[in-house]
Design a protein around this motif. Structure first.
Motif, PDB file in Angstrom:
ATOM      1  N   SER A 410       0.845  -1.184   0.000  1.00  0.00           N
ATOM      2  CA  SER A 410       0.000   0.000   0.000  1.00  0.00           C
ATOM      3  C   SER A 410       0.881   1.234   0.000  1.00  0.00           C
ATOM      4  O   SER A 410       1.917   1.275   0.672  1.00  0.00           O
ATOM      5  CB  SER A 410      -0.907   0.027   1.231  1.00  0.00           C
ATOM      6  OG  SER A 410      -1.580   1.273   1.343  1.00  0.00           O
ATOM      7  N   ASP A 413      -3.316   4.287  -0.451  1.00  0.00           N
ATOM      8  CA  ASP A 413      -4.629   4.261  -1.095  1.00  0.00           C
ATOM      9  C   ASP A 413      -5.199   2.842  -1.136  1.00  0.00           C
ATOM     10  O   ASP A 413      -5.863   2.446  -2.084  1.00  0.00           O
ATOM     11  CB  ASP A 413      -4.534   4.824  -2.511  1.00  0.00           C
ATOM     12  CG  ASP A 413      -3.469   4.116  -3.345  1.00  0.00           C
ATOM     13  OD1 ASP A 413      -2.712   3.306  -2.769  1.00  0.00           O
ATOM     14  OD2 ASP A 413      -3.398   4.379  -4.560  1.00  0.00           O
ATOM     15  N   GLY A 414      -4.925   2.065  -0.086  1.00  0.00           N
ATOM     16  CA  GLY A 414      -5.420   0.699  -0.044  1.00  0.00           C
ATOM     17  C   GLY A 414      -4.364  -0.299  -0.493  1.00  0.00           C
ATOM     18  O   GLY A 414      -3.379   0.071  -1.151  1.00  0.00           O
ATOM     19  N   ARG A 416      -2.851  -3.584  -2.528  1.00  0.00           N
ATOM     20  CA  ARG A 416      -2.967  -4.329  -3.784  1.00  0.00           C
ATOM     21  C   ARG A 416      -1.932  -5.454  -3.780  1.00  0.00           C
ATOM     22  O   ARG A 416      -0.945  -5.396  -3.049  1.00  0.00           O
ATOM     23  CB  ARG A 416      -2.722  -3.408  -4.987  1.00  0.00           C
ATOM     24  CG  ARG A 416      -1.345  -2.776  -4.997  1.00  0.00           C
ATOM     25  CD  ARG A 416      -1.118  -1.917  -6.229  1.00  0.00           C
ATOM     26  NE  ARG A 416       0.183  -1.240  -6.196  1.00  0.00           N
ATOM     27  CZ  ARG A 416       1.334  -1.804  -6.528  1.00  0.00           C
ATOM     28  NH1 ARG A 416       1.356  -3.074  -6.945  1.00  0.00           N
ATOM     29  NH2 ARG A 416       2.457  -1.124  -6.468  1.00  0.00           N
TER      30      ARG A 416
END
Length: 463
Positions: A410, A413-414, A416
């Motif tokens: 991350s 923004d979250g 992945r």
């Protein structure tokens, strides 16, 4: 025809570099064990089975247990020695030790059994307390009984818990001169002889179990070990002192609130960052003829204190990060054959801001989980490199072999997916990735039963 092996190795290295994969450290031990110590839970008959089940789910397969001499001896609080055969295991009240060690054996787990103080008052010279000048002769008789009782369950033994601390062995210093090391050497030799008397000739018997730092009333671990091995400050051995036989050296490499990067100013102190000081000292001792060469190191007690302890504890996020970084340091040291976690649950506080015990647990004293609980199952450490990239090390502890795990990243923004990784047989992996910014990393792993576990997010640290 020339061998293709060199070419294939070069190609493999190039592929690894292109993928950003770091080759496994050549010096890391693939057989390093993780021992767990949780006396509050494991010696409590009402909590034992639930605690064992949780440890099993976390991937634990080894325990450390401290056997307190006074607790099992007849008339332990009396200054009068009872008339009994001290080598007979049937003369002792083993209590919950029997049940715990039997439960570990039933699960196929190994146990490091530390035989230690407090001792019966009648087994000390002045018979006034439970730690001052214990009798080596009585200790030999006791360890003979212990070996006869548990010899078919235990193959690794350790002699005394933190013998360089006055709360476990006194006196440390008498009339301005250190005496603790001499007392400990006598107890170690007596305890070893007792186990051999019981027939434990092929077992590992560990020396040390030292605490990490010295002070005004206790010796630093390396100073203590040198003196116990009859060595002076320059590692010259006293001629009248025979080589000490041992199969390994145990140490408690706790650090401070500064975390695993802390380097103590006293060169004889040994925290997790500077475990190499201990291996170097042992090499010098071996060259002096005090011990055999290349003895393995057992880091038999370790943990990171967290809040609610406001004096010594770090934040919950730091506890998880510091613990994983420390485990990585241990994993990268070829001499370390065992690392450890001390406490499943925190000790109980005795009052407001009164934390005299340890808050190193993966759960609070009331049982509520800390982030470190999930982090223990999936430890992850991200170390900054000089080139701006990050070296990641991780472990899927419950995996009993090769498995796949998702590494997520991350930048604020979250999370992945960064890469799906295949571990080695021990469940570990290494990866070199981009650094910088506000990157954080975490692991996601699917257990064989379909349960998905996610580790706490970690930040990169300066290594």
């Amino acid at each position: 025809m020339p061998s293709l092996r060199p070419v294939l190795l070069v190609c493999a290295a190039l592929v690894a570099a292109l993928l950003g994969l770091a080759a496994p450290a050549a010096h890391a031990r693939p057989d390093q064990a993780m021992t767990f110590e949780a006396p509050r839970d494991l010696l409590d008959p009402e909590r034992r089975e639930a605690a064992l089940a949780e440890l099993d789910a976390l991937g634990v397969t080894s325990l450390r247990v401290i056997l307190r001499w006074r607790d099992v001896a007849p008339n332990g609080d009396s200054s009068t020695r009872p008339a009994f055969d001290a080598t007979d295991p049937n003369a002792y009240g083993w209590g919950q030790y029997d049940a715990l060690l039997a439960a570990a054996q039933a699960r196929g787990w190994s146990v490091i059994l530390t035989i230690s103080s407090p001792v019966p008052k009648w087994a000390t010279s002045a018979k006034r307390d439970s730690v001052t000048r214990p009798s080596p002769a009585e200790f030999r008789r006791f360890t003979t009984a212990v070996g006869r009782r548990y010899g078919d369950q235990i193959s690794t033994w350790s002699m005394w818990n933190e013998p360089n601390l006055p709360q476990f062995l006194r006196p440390q210093i008498s009339r301005g001169k250190p005496v603790g090391p001499t007392l400990y050497r006598e107890l170690y030799l007596a305890g070893r002889a007792g186990l051999l008397d019981a027939g434990q000739t092929g077992d590992r018997i560990l020396f040390g179990e030292t605490a990490p730092k010295g002070s005004t009333n206790r010796l630093a671990p390396l100073d203590f070990i040198r003196r116990a091995l009859c060595l002076d400050a320059k590692y010259r051995k006293r001629a009248s002192c025979a080589r000490l036989e041992t199969e390994g050296v145990a140490h408690h490499a706790y650090t401070t609130r500064q975390g695993p990067s802390f380097v103590p100013a006293n060169k004889d102190d040994v925290t997790i960052k500077v475990v190499s000081r201990l291996s170097s000292a042992l090499d010098k001792a071996a060259r002096a003829g005090a011990i055999t060469p290349d003895l393995p190191l057992y880091l038999t007690e370790f943990g990171i204190q967290s809040v609610p302890d406001t004096l010594f504890g770090v934040s919950l996020l730091q506890q998880n990060e510091f613990r994983a970084i420390s485990e990585r340091i241990a994993a990268d040291n070829p001499r370390v054959v065992a690392f450890s976690q001390y406490l499943l649950r925190d000790d109980d506080a005795t009052g407001e801001n009164s934390y005299g015990g340890f808050e190193t647990g993966l759960r609070f004293a009331n049982g509520k989980a800390k982030p470190a609980l999930a982090g223990f199952r999936l430890p992850l450490a991200a170390r900054k490199r000089t080139d701006g990239r990050v070296s990641l090390w991780g472990l899927v502890r419950p995996a009993r072999g090769v498995t796949t795990v998702d590494l997520e990243v991350s930048t604020g923004d979250g999370f992945r997916l960064l890469r799906r990784l295949t571990t080695d047989q021990r469940g570990t992996f290494r990866l070199t990735s981009a650094g910088g910014g506000n990157r954080r990393w975490r692991l996601r792993w699917s257990a064989p039963d379909g349960t998905v576990y996610t580790s706490p997010a970690v930040r990169a640290y300066a290594g």
